[in-house]
Design a protein around this motif. Sequence first.
Motif, PDB file in Angstrom:
ATOM      1  N   UNK A   1      54.533 -36.256 142.305  1.00 24.71           N
ATOM      2  CA  UNK A   1      54.387 -37.628 142.820  1.00 24.71           C
ATOM      3  C   UNK A   1      54.532 -37.666 144.342  1.00 24.71           C
ATOM      4  N   UNK A   2      55.463 -36.881 144.885  1.00 29.20           N
ATOM      5  CA  UNK A   2      55.631 -36.826 146.340  1.00 29.20           C
ATOM      6  C   UNK A   2      54.390 -36.266 147.016  1.00 29.20           C
TER       7      UNK A   2
ATOM      8  N   UNK B 146      49.553 -37.190 150.263  1.00 30.34           N
ATOM      9  CA  UNK B 146      48.107 -37.064 150.452  1.00 30.34           C
ATOM     10  C   UNK B 146      47.432 -38.421 150.617  1.00 30.34           C
ATOM     11  N   UNK B 147      47.961 -39.432 149.953  1.00 33.36           N
ATOM     12  CA  UNK B 147      47.341 -40.758 150.027  1.00 33.36           C
ATOM     13  C   UNK B 147      47.959 -41.637 151.123  1.00 33.36           C
ATOM     14  N   UNK B 148      48.978 -41.130 151.799  1.00 36.67           N
ATOM     15  CA  UNK B 148      49.627 -41.891 152.858  1.00 36.67           C
ATOM     16  C   UNK B 148      50.505 -43.023 152.346  1.00 36.67           C
ATOM     17  N   UNK B 149      51.016 -42.857 151.123  1.00 39.73           N
ATOM     18  CA  UNK B 149      51.846 -43.893 150.485  1.00 39.73           C
ATOM     19  C   UNK B 149      53.322 -43.656 150.824  1.00 39.73           C
ATOM     20  N   UNK B 150      53.735 -44.185 151.955  1.00 44.38           N
ATOM     21  CA  UNK B 150      55.109 -43.983 152.425  1.00 44.38           C
ATOM     22  C   UNK B 150      56.127 -44.685 151.536  1.00 44.38           C
ATOM     23  N   UNK B 151      55.746 -45.805 150.931  1.00 42.02           N
ATOM     24  CA  UNK B 151      56.672 -46.554 150.084  1.00 42.02           C
ATOM     25  C   UNK B 151      57.098 -45.710 148.883  1.00 42.02           C
TER      26      UNK B 151
ATOM     27  N   UNK C 125      56.802 -42.445 148.547  1.00 40.83           N
ATOM     28  CA  UNK C 125      57.499 -41.257 149.046  1.00 40.83           C
ATOM     29  C   UNK C 125      58.958 -41.566 149.370  1.00 40.83           C
ATOM     30  N   UNK C 126      59.197 -42.645 150.046  1.00 38.36           N
ATOM     31  CA  UNK C 126      60.574 -43.029 150.394  1.00 38.36           C
ATOM     32  C   UNK C 126      61.385 -43.378 149.158  1.00 38.36           C
ATOM     33  N   UNK C 127      60.762 -44.014 148.186  1.00 34.54           N
ATOM     34  CA  UNK C 127      61.451 -44.366 146.949  1.00 34.54           C
ATOM     35  C   UNK C 127      61.931 -43.113 146.213  1.00 34.54           C
TER      36      UNK C 127
ATOM     37  N   UNK D  13      65.959 -41.640 145.762  1.00 34.81           N
ATOM     38  CA  UNK D  13      66.558 -41.404 144.454  1.00 34.81           C
ATOM     39  C   UNK D  13      67.147 -40.026 144.292  1.00 34.81           C
ATOM     40  N   UNK D  14      66.830 -39.116 145.197  1.00 38.68           N
ATOM     41  CA  UNK D  14      67.326 -37.744 145.071  1.00 38.68           C
ATOM     42  C   UNK D  14      68.696 -37.556 145.701  1.00 38.68           C
ATOM     43  N   UNK D  15      69.192 -38.548 146.405  1.00 39.34           N
ATOM     44  CA  UNK D  15      70.496 -38.428 147.090  1.00 39.34           C
ATOM     45  C   UNK D  15      71.650 -38.397 146.135  1.00 39.34           C
TER      46      UNK D  15
END
Length: 66
Positions: free
Chosen positions: A45-46, A51-56, A58-60, A64-66
């Motif tokens: 998913x990342x 690749x699609x420039x979907x920062x939202x 990616x940030x989400x 969640x990995x923290x």
Amino acid sequence: MKKLIATTAIVASLAAPAFAGSGKDQLAALAGVNADNYSISELVRLDAAKKSGDATTSNYIKAGSD
């Protein structure tokens, strides 16, 4: 013949984790993150988000990995 098949099966089962790990590492490298912090699904998913420039997205996922 049965011994050869059994030996091959054992070798393949021992080698499988090595292949899985290297694939995960490659996905992480494509996504630009550490493989230890994400599942394979998250890495896919990342990579797609990057690749699609979907920062939202990616940030989400990263939050969640923290």
